[in-house]
Design an enzyme around this catalytic site. Structure first.
Site, PDB file in Angstrom:
ATOM      1  N   HIS A 112      -2.382   6.140  26.441  1.00  0.00           N
ATOM      2  CA  HIS A 112      -2.080   6.252  25.010  1.00  0.00           C
ATOM      3  C   HIS A 112      -2.043   7.746  24.658  1.00  0.00           C
ATOM      4  CE1 HIS A 112      -3.067   6.050  20.668  1.00  0.00           C
ATOM      5  NE2 HIS A 112      -2.646   4.796  20.693  1.00  0.00           N
ATOM      6  N   ASP A 187     -10.546   5.448  29.087  1.00  0.00           N
ATOM      7  CA  ASP A 187     -10.225   4.999  27.741  1.00  0.00           C
ATOM      8  C   ASP A 187     -10.328   3.479  27.716  1.00  0.00           C
ATOM      9  OD1 ASP A 187      -9.112   4.207  25.390  1.00  0.00           O
ATOM     10  OD2 ASP A 187      -7.186   5.218  25.677  1.00  0.00           O
ATOM     11  N   GLN A 190      -8.679  -0.528  24.645  1.00  0.00           N
ATOM     12  CA  GLN A 190      -8.091  -1.871  24.739  1.00  0.00           C
ATOM     13  C   GLN A 190      -8.939  -2.819  25.573  1.00  0.00           C
ATOM     14  OE1 GLN A 190      -5.597  -3.207  23.086  1.00  0.00           O
ATOM     15  NE2 GLN A 190      -4.991  -1.308  22.113  1.00  0.00           N
ATOM     16  N   LYS A 213     -10.858  -2.191  16.916  1.00  0.00           N
ATOM     17  CA  LYS A 213     -10.041  -3.025  17.811  1.00  0.00           C
ATOM     18  C   LYS A 213     -10.850  -4.183  18.381  1.00  0.00           C
ATOM     19  CE  LYS A 213      -7.044   0.728  19.247  1.00  0.00           C
ATOM     20  NZ  LYS A 213      -5.730   0.377  18.683  1.00  0.00           N
TER      21      LYS A 213
END
Ligand SMILES: Cc1ncc(COP(=O)(O)O)c(C=O)c1O
Length: 393
Positions: A112, A187, A190, A213
């Site tokens: 991202h 990261d 997600q 999220k």
């Protein structure tokens, strides 16, 4: 079959809404909203400052939230820094690492922008070399490229892609990066909403996530960092709460994790995030992932043949469907779906290098979560058929 819609007030207030933009942000269950409201109505004060009762209650709630997140990630509370979001967590790391021109940063084309741009900038500022792991045809990381990790000093990668849902072999990548002597930054923006994460098993040095999220509030994120590294590294933002002593000559830093939490933190956000984690734990991650894969497999099965899907089979990804309807621009598809109250994302998903590598400029993305069901997947596919019928002559 998980049935959780009733726990989310947004669906009571918008009964026709089919929300399939969960990779962007998720809706909030009542328990999270109640926890924040309870804090403001019954215990609100600043933390770590007052000796009075209310301030101690607020501090206890905030620190309990940190302990819940630490337990969730299998870290110690000193290693959990509350930030605004994954973006800030990654920027924090990129700002404190002692990178110089002899170093080599390795990133990936899957990252991202928030785990791409900070490293690009750091490389430009320091003249450190930067290399990128490339992608295979199915948008997975190219295993052949893993040898780029040789001589790396920093490796920043994505646990799961927001654009395609691809899950990367994190453990293997971290092992290879460690063998090369690199610090690893993962990261998990997600992955944390969908997969159990154990930072000790992963043996990563830093890990970033965003509360919004994973059913939590906006404006709260987490940075996990290994204690021995955070102790040695310099602070990022400076000011109140992160200091031990300030004199005209110099300032010394507070203990972990406060050294990295300058100023008044997002207290209610942390409390809400801990409640969101409890909600997810009550459902169970195995159950959650099975539910999302079931929906994704169903979507793959019933999609018409004029829909191109990017990325691997459902078993190798999260519940994310990245696609284009042949002959229709992604934004037009999203607009037609919106006219049927179906929310999906269209565009580059803050992953322009990834889309470029796949020869694309935009895709549509439907992303499923705990409150979605097969009936909604069917309505989504029906609306895709409508977009094709309406816009392809
Ligand atoms: C993989 C990934 N990393 C980082 C981010 C950035 O998250 P935030 O905007 O909450 O900082 C996102 C958001 O879409 C993401 O999907």
């Amino acid at each position: 079959m998980i049935d959780t819609k009733k726990d989310f007030p947004i669906f009571k207030n918008n009964p026709n809404l089919i929300y399939l933009d969960n990779a962007a942000t998720t809706q909030k269950p009542s328990s999270v909203l109640d926890a924040e409201r309870d804090f403001y109505e019954n215990h609100y004060s600043n933390v770590h400052r007052g000796v009075y009762q209310l301030s101690q209650e607020a501090t206890e709630l905030y620190e309990n939230a940190r302990e819940s997140i630490a337990e969730f990630l299998n870290a110690s509370p000193e290693e959990i820094i509350f930030t605004r979001n994954a973006t800030e967590s990654i920027n924090l790391v990129a700002n404190i690492l002692p990178v110089s021109k002899n170093d080599k940063i390795v990133s990936t084309l899957m990252n991202h922008h928030s785990n791409f741009v900070p490293w690009q900038l750091l490389s430009q500022k320091t003249k450190a070399k930067i290399e990128y792991l490339s992608l295979s045809e199915s948008a997975e990381l190219d295993v052949e490229d893993f040898n780029k990790l040789k001589n790396a000093t920093v490796f920043a990668f994505t646990h799961a892609s927001n654009a395609t849902g691809v899950i990367t072999p994190a453990k293997q990548l971290i092992e290879q990066a460690k063998d090369a002597g690199a610090l690893t930054v993962i990261d998990a923006a997600q992955s944390a909403p969908h997969l159990p994460i154990d930072v000790k098993k992963l043996d990563c040095d830093f890990l970033a996530l965003s509360g919004h999220k994973m059913l939590g509030p906006t404006g709260i994120g987490v940075l996990y960092g290994k204690k021995e590294l955070l102790q040695e590294l310099p602070p990022f933002l400076t000011g109140g709460d992160m200091i031990r002593e300030v004199t005209i000559q110099e300032t010394t830093w507070n203990d972990l994790p406060y050294k990295y939490e300058a100023g008044t933190p997002n207290i209610s956000g942390a409390i809400g995030l801990a409640e969101a984690v409890r909600y997810l734990q009550r459902i169970g991650f195995d159950e959650l992932l099975a539910h999302e894969r079931d929906l994704t497999s169903y979507a793959h099965k019933i999609l018409p043949n004029y829909v191109d899907v990017y990325g691997p089979a459902p078993s190798k990804k999260l519940g994310i469907l990245s696609f284009n309807v042949q002959g229709v621009h992604a934004h037009d598809v999203a607009s037609i779906l919106d006219s049927k109250n179906i929310a999906i994302r269209s565009g580059h998903h803050c992953t322009q290098p990834l889309l470029n590598a796949l020869g694309l400029t935009s895709t549509c993305r439907a992303s499923f979560y705990v409150y979605n069901n097969k009936r909604e997947v069917q309505s989504f596919v029906d609306a895709l058929e409508l977009s094709h019928k309406t816009l392809v002559k």
